[in-house]
Each structure stands twice: as structure tokens, then as C-alpha cells.
Scaffold this active site. Structure first.
Site, PDB file in Angstrom:
ATOM      1  N   LYS A 218      65.528 142.703  56.423  1.00  0.00           N
ATOM      2  CA  LYS A 218      65.069 143.846  56.004  1.00  0.00           C
ATOM      3  C   LYS A 218      63.705 143.466  55.182  1.00  0.00           C
ATOM      4  O   LYS A 218      62.682 144.125  55.730  1.00  0.00           O
ATOM      5  CB  LYS A 218      65.778 144.733  55.260  1.00  0.00           C
ATOM      6  N   ASN A 219      63.745 142.530  54.423  1.00  0.00           N
ATOM      7  CA  ASN A 219      62.483 142.306  53.593  1.00  0.00           C
ATOM      8  C   ASN A 219      61.479 141.454  54.608  1.00  0.00           C
ATOM      9  O   ASN A 219      60.436 141.463  53.831  1.00  0.00           O
ATOM     10  CB  ASN A 219      63.036 141.332  52.426  1.00  0.00           C
TER      11      ASN A 219
ATOM     12  N   CYS B 240      62.101 151.760  39.370  1.00  0.00           N
ATOM     13  CA  CYS B 240      63.350 152.123  39.957  1.00  0.00           C
ATOM     14  C   CYS B 240      64.549 151.564  39.284  1.00  0.00           C
ATOM     15  O   CYS B 240      64.097 151.046  38.011  1.00  0.00           O
ATOM     16  CB  CYS B 240      63.176 151.199  41.429  1.00  0.00           C
TER      17      CYS B 240
ATOM     18  N   ARG C 266      59.002 147.582  37.493  1.00  0.00           N
ATOM     19  CA  ARG C 266      58.511 147.315  39.073  1.00  0.00           C
ATOM     20  C   ARG C 266      56.794 147.818  39.046  1.00  0.00           C
ATOM     21  O   ARG C 266      56.455 148.395  40.107  1.00  0.00           O
ATOM     22  CB  ARG C 266      59.021 147.608  40.016  1.00  0.00           C
TER      23      ARG C 266
ATOM     24  N   ASP D   1      68.466 138.997  44.423  1.00  0.00           N
ATOM     25  CA  ASP D   1      69.172 139.881  45.197  1.00  0.00           C
ATOM     26  C   ASP D   1      70.674 139.444  45.619  1.00  0.00           C
ATOM     27  O   ASP D   1      71.250 140.031  46.270  1.00  0.00           O
ATOM     28  CB  ASP D   1      68.643 139.844  46.698  1.00  0.00           C
TER      29      ASP D   1
ATOM     30  N   ARG E  14      70.188 151.534  52.801  1.00  0.00           N
ATOM     31  CA  ARG E  14      68.816 151.214  52.679  1.00  0.00           C
ATOM     32  C   ARG E  14      68.702 149.779  53.158  1.00  0.00           C
ATOM     33  O   ARG E  14      67.430 149.287  53.739  1.00  0.00           O
ATOM     34  CB  ARG E  14      68.256 151.440  51.290  1.00  0.00           C
TER      35      ARG E  14
HETATM   36  C1  UD1 Z   1      60.849 141.873  46.854  1.00  0.00           C
HETATM   37  C2  UD1 Z   1      61.980 142.081  47.569  1.00  0.00           C
HETATM   38  C3  UD1 Z   1      63.272 142.344  46.522  1.00  0.00           C
HETATM   39  C4  UD1 Z   1      63.463 141.134  45.752  1.00  0.00           C
HETATM   40  C5  UD1 Z   1      62.309 140.767  45.110  1.00  0.00           C
HETATM   41  C6  UD1 Z   1      62.466 139.362  44.084  1.00  0.00           C
HETATM   42  C7  UD1 Z   1      61.072 143.148  49.535  1.00  0.00           C
HETATM   43  C8  UD1 Z   1      60.806 144.519  50.235  1.00  0.00           C
HETATM   44  N1  UD1 Z   1      61.734 143.181  48.341  1.00  0.00           N
HETATM   45  O1  UD1 Z   1      60.520 142.603  45.907  1.00  0.00           O
HETATM   46  O2  UD1 Z   1      64.403 142.657  47.303  1.00  0.00           O
HETATM   47  O3  UD1 Z   1      64.471 141.495  44.648  1.00  0.00           O
HETATM   48  O4  UD1 Z   1      61.078 140.523  46.163  1.00  0.00           O
HETATM   49  O5  UD1 Z   1      62.672 138.690  45.185  1.00  0.00           O
HETATM   50  O6  UD1 Z   1      60.591 142.241  49.869  1.00  0.00           O
HETATM   51  N2  UD1 Z   1      55.739 141.957  39.260  1.00  0.00           N
HETATM   52  C9  UD1 Z   1      54.826 142.441  38.550  1.00  0.00           C
HETATM   53  N3  UD1 Z   1      53.604 143.114  39.005  1.00  0.00           N
HETATM   54  C10 UD1 Z   1      53.336 143.240  40.321  1.00  0.00           C
HETATM   55  C11 UD1 Z   1      54.475 142.750  41.180  1.00  0.00           C
HETATM   56  C12 UD1 Z   1      55.633 142.209  40.518  1.00  0.00           C
HETATM   57  O7  UD1 Z   1      54.938 142.285  37.470  1.00  0.00           O
HETATM   58  O8  UD1 Z   1      52.391 143.704  40.810  1.00  0.00           O
HETATM   59  C13 UD1 Z   1      56.915 141.613  38.661  1.00  0.00           C
HETATM   60  C14 UD1 Z   1      58.163 142.298  39.090  1.00  0.00           C
HETATM   61  O9  UD1 Z   1      58.425 143.318  38.094  1.00  0.00           O
HETATM   62  C15 UD1 Z   1      59.211 141.612  38.900  1.00  0.00           C
HETATM   63  C16 UD1 Z   1      58.821 140.272  39.757  1.00  0.00           C
HETATM   64  O10 UD1 Z   1      57.328 140.185  39.498  1.00  0.00           O
HETATM   65  O11 UD1 Z   1      59.675 141.400  37.504  1.00  0.00           O
HETATM   66  C17 UD1 Z   1      58.996 139.945  40.954  1.00  0.00           C
HETATM   67  O12 UD1 Z   1      58.671 141.099  41.635  1.00  0.00           O
HETATM   68  P1  UD1 Z   1      58.170 140.737  43.319  1.00  0.00           P
HETATM   69  O13 UD1 Z   1      58.400 139.398  43.685  1.00  0.00           O
HETATM   70  O14 UD1 Z   1      56.839 141.602  43.653  1.00  0.00           O
HETATM   71  O15 UD1 Z   1      59.387 141.827  43.973  1.00  0.00           O
HETATM   72  P2  UD1 Z   1      59.123 142.759  45.016  1.00  0.00           P
HETATM   73  O16 UD1 Z   1      58.035 142.453  46.164  1.00  0.00           O
HETATM   74  O17 UD1 Z   1      58.926 144.005  44.620  1.00  0.00           O
END
Ligand code: UD1
Length: 418
Positions: A22-23, A118, A123, A307, A399
Site C-alpha cells: 500500500k505504501n 491522526c 504528523r 509499522d 485501510r
Molecule cells: C510513512 C508510512 C507510514 C509509516 C511512516 C514511518 C505511507 C503512506 N505511510 O508515513 O505507514 O509509519 O512512513 O515509517 O507511506 N514528520 C515531520 N514533518 C514532516 C513529515 C514527517 O515532523 O513534514 C515526522 C512525523 O511526525 C514522524 C516522522 O517525521 O514523527 C516520520 O514520519 P514520515 O516518515 O513522514 O511518515 P509518513 O510518510 O507520514
């Protein structure tokens, strides 16, 4: 509202074919904005994918789903499209924000709803916006929307992410694809799903080079019109069924995988004493009598994935002694703990660490799912618990887990949707 009913303590055996990731599918679907004619194979037909499809249709991409062949065909040949991603679609699935990079780089403007928080944490998307601004975008936040403009187009540059983010790396890659010149991204996420996006963008004709956490992207000059891509397997789904097999498997074979990709998880299971046999494209796992305690810390890939934290915690409840899990990625990702405790687990949380005392006997209860991975951990707990477990709010599971009940039922688990 639908629930899952599980009658525990039934050994499972058989083979499980792992679905596409999915990701990995979500950013590749967003990348279809950049292309003309794409056939995507092996995408899982789960709720988040359908939400992304709905968003892309809203934007103006023509999409046809061939269920039997497991193909999604995406055609983007319209002269003008809608560069808007509305709140109602982005709020249910945060990955909707991934259309920002491709819209901006190709159409020079985008209006995308801020996804909001969420269950597992706040996030934010500051790192996504940081990268796009560096590429020359003018970005404002107004009425809950990100309003981005790049009238003269994006321009390649050097970007160093202050911390590692999967989504921000993907959005930056998608934007750098259409930027003028070379972009050098440093401190990138290098999850297999990010690398699958890279191989997709390369098929479109983009030159991309990876050295450790550095990704160098040459802005596209000539795009290929028609491409096909097969999405990689879902390593989180595979890890989930490995835990199921380790908990209660007479003999469970996980197929359709590439075992090298999740070496960290396999090594951890081996260290716990799980009986596991690895081949290139399949893994066999058996219930193990004396599980050893273990300490885990979640980290970006190639570290242990957040995850799979909830699923491994269930396994720890059956290990001898005190196991620990430190959650470093999300600030609120222990929502499954109170529910597991209601089933008899002995777990304490201090700061970012969960202390799991084992082995403990779990007893069936009515429990509530809070997010995707938390829900599946309750299903795993239900499989080994005495009596009957009812998991509520399983829309979270839908989901991201394709055919969960039928895959488990095929392995003789007693599970049904009511
Ligand atoms: C993706 C995955 C999710 C997984 C996560 C971490 C998808 C659709 N989802 O989520 O299943 O749990 O990677 O492996 O691929 N952060 C910030 N600022 C930002 C973006 C992120 O501070 O602009 C922080 C987040 O709050 C979190 C960390 O960075 O603490 C990692 O998040 P991120 O790797 O971005 O996760 P997602 O891409 O949302």
C-alpha cells in the site's frame, strides 16, 4: 459497524500470498499526474488505495481498474486538470498530500488540504513544504489549505532534510522530477517503498542516482509515454503474518516476497528463538515454544519499522522475561497497549518505551481498534487468546490489509466478520 470475531487457540497452517505494498502504491499513484499512460500491477485493493483513486479522478485522471488482472490503468491526457486536493479526501488519508509535488512541478500550482493530525501523532507536513520551498515554490497556508505556486517552474537545488521522513522524501522526489536541472536530496528516507517510487520514476525516463541517504535527481527532459510497473510486496503485511506464524503456526509459508528486504525483522525473530526458514522468495515459520525476551527500537529503514511495533509487542507477551520496545518515530503509537492489557497482557509504558512482561496468558475480550497496525495487533492477540475476541472499528484494518480474514481462514484460523 462491522466487527471481527476470533476464536482463539486454533493452530494455523498453510501458505499466505503477500499482497502489493500500500505504501509503495500511494506515491506511485500520485506520480501518475506526471505521466500520460500508466499500467500499475499488483496494487492492493484496500480502502486507502481507493481513496487515492477518488482523489486522482477528482483531479482529472482517467482511471480503469482491472480487478482480475490486478491492474490499475491511469491516463492523464487532458489539457487542463483540477489542481485541487479537497479536505474531505485528504483528511481520511494523509498520503493525499503526495499530489502536491507532482501538481506543482507539472502545472506550476496546487491547492492541497492540510491533512491534520491522526491517532498516532500530530504528523506535520513541514518537511514536505521545506523541500518544495527550496525548489522555488511560493507557499502559503490559508483556510486549512496549502496554496503553492511556482509560476516560472521549480529549479533543482541542494536540500538536506533536518530529519528523515518517508512522505517528504517522496514529495521532494516527485517535485524534483519536473524541476529544471539537478536536485540533490540529502538525509532521505530509503524505505523499499521510496526505492520503488524511484524505480517507477526511472521508467518514466528520469535519471536518478542513490548513494546511501543521498538521492540525486536530474529533472526530466523527455518523458516516456506509456509504462508498466509492478508494485513491490508489502513487507509490513508479510511481517504481520510472520508474527502470526511465530505465535500459533503449525507451519505457515509466506509467499510472494523478497526476504532480503526485511532482514532486520527476520534476524529479530531468529534472536527471539522463532523457528524460521528463509528462502529468496518465501519464508516458513513455526510456533516456537520458548521465546526469548528482546529489546527493539523503531527506526527509519533499514532499522526496525514502526509499522510492525504493535505486532511484535504481541509476540513479546509470549516471550520469557522483560522485553522492551522504544518507539522513536511517532509520539502516540501505543494505543493498542490498553486494549492488550484488557486481554491480560502485562505492559507498562514509560516515556517512549513499552515494557512487556512475559509470558502471559491472553484471554479473549471485546476490544477497540485505534489505527491500522494497532488493529492487526489485536487480531494477532485474538488468535492466541482463550475464548472469543471481538475487534471493533475494523475500518482501520480495511485501510491497509487486503483479504485479511480470507488469508487467515485459508490457514484454518477461526475468524469471521460480523
Ligand atoms: C510513512 C508510512 C507510514 C509509516 C511512516 C514511518 C505511507 C503512506 N505511510 O508515513 O505507514 O509509519 O512512513 O515509517 O507511506 N514528520 C515531520 N514533518 C514532516 C513529515 C514527517 O515532523 O513534514 C515526522 C512525523 O511526525 C514522524 C516522522 O517525521 O514523527 C516520520 O514520519 P514520515 O516518515 O513522514 O511518515 P509518513 O510518510 O507520514
Amino acid at each position: 459497524m462491522q466487527k471481527l470475531l476470533i476464536k482463539g487457540k486454533n493452530e494455523i497452517s498453510g501458505s499466505i500470498k503477500i499482497s502489493g505494498s500500500k505504501n509503495a502504491t500511494l506515491p506511485i499513484l500520485a506520480a501518475s499526474i506526471l505521466a500520460k499512460n500508466i499500467t500499475l500491477n499488483n496494487a492492493p485493493f484496500v480502502k486507502d488505495i481507493f481513496t487515492m483513486i477518488e482523489l486522482l479522478r477528482f483531479i482529472g485522471i482517467d482511471i480503469k481498474i482491472e480487478s482480475k488482472k490486478k491492474n490499475i490503468k491511469l491516463i492523464n491526457k487532458k489539457k487542463s486538470i483540477n489542481t485541487l486536493a479537497p479536505y474531505k479526501l485528504v483528511k481520511t488519508m494523509r498520503a493525499g498530500v503526495l499530489v502536491l509535488g507532482p501538481l506543482l512541478t507539472k502545472y506550476k500550482k496546487a491547492k492541497v488540504s492540510l491533512p491534520g493530525g491522526c491517532a498516532i501523532g500530530t504528523r506535520p507536513v513541514n518537511l514536505h513544504l521545506f523541500a518544495l520551498k527550496k525548489l522555488g515554490a511560493d507557499i502559503k497556508i490559508k483556510d486549512g489549505y496549502i496554496i503553492a505556486d511556482a509560476k516560472d517552474g521549480l529549479i533543482g537545488t541542494k536540500i538536506k532534510f533536518p530529519s528523515i521522513s518517508v512522505g517528504a522524501t517522496e514529495n521532494a522526489l516527485l517535485a524534483a522530477f519536473g524541476a529544471r536541472g539537478k536536485t540533490i536530496l540529502n538525509n532521505c528516507a530509503i524505505e523499499p517503498e521510496v526505492l520503488d517510487l524511484v524505480s517507477f520514476l526511472k521508467k518514466l525516463g528520469c535519471k536518478i542516482h542513490i548513494e546511501g541517504r543521498k538521492i540525486i535527481v536530474e529533472g526530466i527532459k523527455k518523458i516516456k509515454n506509456k509504462i508498466k510497473h509492478k508494485v513491490i510486496f508489502d513487507r509490513i503485511e508479510a511481517g504481520t503474518y510472520l508474527v502470526a506464524g511465530a505465535l500459533i503456526g503449525k507451519k505457515v509459508v509466506i509467499n510472494n516476497i523478497y526476504s532480503k528486504i526485511f532482514k532486520t525483522e527476520i534476524d529479530l525473530l531468529k534472536n527471539m528463538g522463532v523457528r524460521i526458514h528463509t528462502q529468496k522468495n518465501s519464508i516458513t515459520v513455526l510456533k516456537s515454544k520458548k521465546l526469548k525476551k528482546i529489546n527493539i527500537s523503531t527506526k527509519p529503514y533499514p532499522g526496525f519499522p514502526t509499522d510492525l511495533q504493535a505486532q511484535f509487542m504481541v509476540l513479546m507477551t509470549q516471550a520469557n522475561g522483560l522485553s522492551k520496545i522504544k518507539e522513536n518515530i511517532f509520539e502516540n503509537r501505543f494505543m493498542h497497549v490498553p486494549e492488550l492489557k484488557r486481554m491480560g497482557a502485562k505492559i507498562e509504558i514509560k516515556n517512549k518505551t513499552a515494557y512487556v512482561f512475559g509470558p502471559t496468558k491472553l484471554t479473549g475480550a471485546e476490544v477497540m481498534a485505534t489505527d491500522l497496525r494497532a488493529s492487526v495487533s489485536l487480531v494477532l492477540a485474538g488468535l492466541i487468546a482463550d475464548n472469543r475476541t471481538i475487534v471493533n472499528r475494523i475500518y482501520h484494518l480495511d485501510r491497509g490489509y487486503e483479504f485479511l480474514e480470507s488469508k487467515l481462514k485459508k490457514c484454518k484460523a477461526k475468524i469471521k466478520r460480523i
